[in-house]
Design an enzyme around this catalytic site. Structure first.
Site, PDB file in Angstrom:
ATOM      1  N   LYS A  93       0.834  -1.180   0.000  1.00 35.06           N
ATOM      2  CA  LYS A  93       0.000   0.000   0.000  1.00 35.06           C
ATOM      3  C   LYS A  93       0.885   1.251   0.000  1.00 35.06           C
ATOM      4  O   LYS A  93       2.047   1.134   0.394  1.00 35.06           O
ATOM      5  CB  LYS A  93      -0.962  -0.003   1.184  1.00 35.06           C
ATOM      6  CG  LYS A  93      -0.272   0.232   2.550  1.00 35.06           C
ATOM      7  CD  LYS A  93      -1.262   0.427   3.638  1.00 35.06           C
ATOM      8  CE  LYS A  93      -1.509   1.879   3.914  1.00 35.06           C
ATOM      9  NZ  LYS A  93      -0.496   2.556   4.736  1.00 35.06           N
ATOM     10  N   LYS A 135      -1.794  -9.138  11.616  1.00 34.48           N
ATOM     11  CA  LYS A 135      -1.563  -9.060  13.066  1.00 34.48           C
ATOM     12  C   LYS A 135      -2.308 -10.191  13.768  1.00 34.48           C
ATOM     13  O   LYS A 135      -3.476 -10.433  13.487  1.00 34.48           O
ATOM     14  CB  LYS A 135      -2.032  -7.703  13.617  1.00 34.48           C
ATOM     15  CG  LYS A 135      -1.153  -6.547  13.197  1.00 34.48           C
ATOM     16  CD  LYS A 135      -1.602  -5.264  13.869  1.00 34.48           C
ATOM     17  CE  LYS A 135      -0.888  -4.066  13.255  1.00 34.48           C
ATOM     18  NZ  LYS A 135       0.266  -3.601  13.990  1.00 34.48           N
ATOM     19  N   HIS A 151      -6.555   0.187   6.735  1.00 38.85           N
ATOM     20  CA  HIS A 151      -6.533  -0.501   8.032  1.00 38.85           C
ATOM     21  C   HIS A 151      -7.861  -0.374   8.793  1.00 38.85           C
ATOM     22  O   HIS A 151      -8.404  -1.366   9.277  1.00 38.85           O
ATOM     23  CB  HIS A 151      -5.417   0.045   8.925  1.00 38.85           C
ATOM     24  CG  HIS A 151      -4.063   0.028   8.279  1.00 38.85           C
ATOM     25  ND1 HIS A 151      -3.661  -0.949   7.399  1.00 38.85           N
ATOM     26  CD2 HIS A 151      -3.004   0.876   8.395  1.00 38.85           C
ATOM     27  CE1 HIS A 151      -2.416  -0.701   7.015  1.00 38.85           C
ATOM     28  NE2 HIS A 151      -2.001   0.401   7.595  1.00 38.85           N
ATOM     29  N   LYS A 158      -1.890  10.823  14.108  1.00 42.77           N
ATOM     30  CA  LYS A 158      -0.486  10.869  14.546  1.00 42.77           C
ATOM     31  C   LYS A 158      -0.408  11.830  15.726  1.00 42.77           C
ATOM     32  O   LYS A 158      -1.240  12.729  15.858  1.00 42.77           O
ATOM     33  CB  LYS A 158       0.405  11.418  13.432  1.00 42.77           C
ATOM     34  CG  LYS A 158       0.346  10.616  12.134  1.00 42.77           C
ATOM     35  CD  LYS A 158       1.479   9.647  12.043  1.00 42.77           C
ATOM     36  CE  LYS A 158       1.481   8.896  10.730  1.00 42.77           C
ATOM     37  NZ  LYS A 158       1.995   7.538  10.868  1.00 42.77           N
TER      38      LYS A 158
HETATM   39  C1  BG6 Z   1       1.228   2.147   7.962  1.00 46.04           C
HETATM   40  C2  BG6 Z   1       1.143   3.635   7.782  1.00 46.04           C
HETATM   41  O1  BG6 Z   1       0.424   1.495   7.009  1.00 46.04           O
HETATM   42  O2  BG6 Z   1       0.782   1.803   9.267  1.00 46.04           O
HETATM   43  C3  BG6 Z   1       1.945   4.361   8.853  1.00 46.04           C
HETATM   44  O3  BG6 Z   1       1.645   3.994   6.490  1.00 46.04           O
HETATM   45  C4  BG6 Z   1       1.548   3.897  10.226  1.00 46.04           C
HETATM   46  O4  BG6 Z   1       1.782   5.772   8.736  1.00 46.04           O
HETATM   47  C5  BG6 Z   1       1.557   2.368  10.312  1.00 46.04           C
HETATM   48  O5  BG6 Z   1       2.458   4.434  11.159  1.00 46.04           O
HETATM   49  C6  BG6 Z   1       0.960   1.891  11.630  1.00 46.04           C
HETATM   50  O6  BG6 Z   1       1.143   0.517  11.750  1.00 46.04           O
HETATM   51  P1  BG6 Z   1       1.301  -0.190  13.159  1.00 46.04           P
HETATM   52  O7  BG6 Z   1       1.406  -1.642  12.827  1.00 46.04           O
HETATM   53  O8  BG6 Z   1       2.543   0.378  13.779  1.00 46.04           O
HETATM   54  O9  BG6 Z   1       0.072   0.156  13.944  1.00 46.04           O
END
Ligand code: BG6
Length: 487
Positions: free
Chosen positions: A146, A180, A238, A338
């Site tokens: 992605k 996950k 996600h 963020k």
């Molecule tokens: C990624 C995003 O797909 O997922 C990032 O591009 C983000 O910006 C990350 O930080 C978060 O993933 P995880 O597994 O750390 O929750």
């Protein structure tokens, strides 16, 4: 667990950040675990000229820090023996001929995985070049990282181009959330037990909250993030995938398409956002300077490679509805951002209040039944309910049942990438997004993208280290509810 079949993994973008931080460490863990076939080879590709030794030195410098390995662990040296390097410019046909020559001796029945850890604009040209060299036969699989496109049209274009050279069952679209352990556990909890199913519907559920919060800022990815923003980076993929896992009907089997068919039905049943729904049902935020982990941090507009006037959102909250028999009228609140107050991912299922307030409870305690599924950093399920306060009289108090899933299962927890890479090598498509799912997700997000693009107002500002803009709380309060941490 059984080992994979023998394979060749061709890693486009082999010198990039993703390869160094995620892909190679995940392959190493699988190697150490004995899950990779002894005859599994990794051919890393990179644009810069260099020999194998230079590449291995880079792996040593940049990748090793991401695995837990003792300095003298012989597994690491063994793992490095699997790796080779080839210089390849994805825009040069002759470089693909060298790649094909390198793989010439590979029998057709051997699995070849082409992992495209590159910019999405290269997906179509790389697939065309692979096909031109005959590297698209039935045992070749392509893995697409992605973001797959920037909107509905661009994602359709990429998908159509890739589909000219590869069949759908050869295409593995990554959404690492699906790899996950805790996300897979959602399926186990919902469909392995009879307890929840009768309650898992509009008659008993008041609303659902899904949060993926990050305490980090954009770090070194300012340039990427400016063009992407939280809606495209996290919500389109996600968060919508998590929503599908919560809302889907039980599949008839664990067959990849049986699961993906059910997820697709949810995406298609999402109530379309009309233009005038967008201001009411979405919140677009951006962090300003604040503090994180007790230290001062800059605002988004001061991050490197970010415009000082940027209107890119670093926070998004959305109120969605699923127009089907099971969920009609139940709001699903999704949010991600963020530089929030914490790093966590969780799903909160809020049940309806009891039909008769027998114990004279105040309104705030009548809707206390909640199931909180914490996906990360801990894996935990808490069930909140009321019980009697000991002593004279009949007073109730909130209490909870807490299940720590990490302590109930002793097996090694593989990182999402490890799980997904093993599935690709084994040819298991269940945890990857099918083309129609991706299209349906973009189609739902598209009106939000369009309305935001036309809206000249500033994103709502929030202080780094908080839970986002005040408008995010207001989004829920209009339904008479509040985010889980505000209760
Ligand atoms: C990624 C995003 O797909 O997922 C990032 O591009 C983000 O910006 C990350 O930080 C978060 O993933 P995880 O597994 O750390 O929750």
């Amino acid at each position: 667990m059984s080992t994979t079949p023998a394979f060749d993994m061709v890693l486009f973008g082999g010198t990039g950040d993703l390869a160094m931080r995620k892909i190679l460490p995940a392959l190493f863990e699988a190697h150490r675990d004995g899950t990779l076939h002894p005859d599994g080879r990794i051919l890393a590709l990179g644009r810069a000229a260099g020999a194998r030794d230079d590449y291995l030195a880079q792996v040593e410098r940049q990748s090793r820090a991401h695995v837990r390995v003792a300095a003298d662990d012989p597994h690491w040296q063994d793992f490095l023996r699997r790796i080779d390097f080839l210089q390849l410019d994805a825009e040069k046909a002759e470089d693909f001929r060298s790649l094909a020559a390198r793989l010439r001796d590979v029998p057709q029945q051997r699995v070849v995985v082409c992992y495209l850890a590159t910019a999405p604009r290269l997906f179509a040209p790389i697939c065309a070049q692979l096909a031109a060299c005959g590297l698209n036969h039935d045992n070749v699989r392509v893995v697409l990282e992605k973001p797959l496109g920037n909107d509905l049209r661009s994602s359709e274009e990429i998908n159509a181009e890739v589909a000219r050279h590869f069949q759908e069952q050869q295409i593995y679209r990554i959404d690492h959330y699906l790899g996950k352990e805790s996300v897979q556990n959602l399926m186990a909890i919902r469909f392995g037990n009879v307890l929840f199913e009768p309650l898992w519907r509009r008659e008993w559920i008041d609303h659902v909250q899904i949060t993926i919060a990050e305490d980090l800022g954009v770090e070194s990815r300012g340039e990427f993030y400016e063009k992407t923003g939280a809606l495209r980076d996290m919500l389109q993929n996600h968060l919508l995938q998590l929503l599908c896992m919560v809302a889907m009907e039980p599949p008839a089997s664990l067959d990849a398409d049986a699961i993906r068919d059910e997820k697709l039905k949810v995406l298609k049943a999402l109530k379309p956002m009309r233009e005038d729904d967008v201001p009411r049902c979405t919140v677009r935020g951006q962090y300003r300077a604040g503090a994180s982990g007790g230290k001062p941090v800059v605002g988004y507009r001061q991050e490197s490679d970010v415009s000082p006037n940027s209107r890119t959102e670093t926070f998004v909250a959305v109120r969605a509805e699923i127009a089907n028999w099971r969920w009609s009228g139940v709001p699903f609140f999704l949010r991600t951002g963020k530089r929030l107050a914490d790093r966590l991912a969780e799903i909160v299922i809020n049940f309806r209040p009891v039909p008769l307030n027998l114990f004279g409870m105040p309104a705030s305690l009548q809707g206390v039944n909640r199931m909180v599924i914490r996906l990360q950093p801990e894996e935990r399920i808490s069930l909140h309910f009321l019980a009697k306060q000991a002593g004279d009289g009949m007073r109730l108090q909130p209490t909870s049942l807490d299940l720590d899933l990490l302590s109930t299962s002793s097996g090694r927890r593989a990182d999402a990438y490890e799980r997904l890479l093993l599935d690709v090598i084994r040819g298991q498509l269940g945890l990857f997004m099918r083309r129609d799912e991706l299209t349906a997700a973009w189609r739902w997000v598209e009106p939000i993208l369009e309305a935001w693009a036309a809206d000249t107002s500033e994103p709502r500002s929030y202080t780094a280290g908080t839970w986002g803009p005040a408008a995010s709380s207001a989004l829920l309060s209009r339904d008479g509810v509040a985010w889980h941490e505000e209760l």
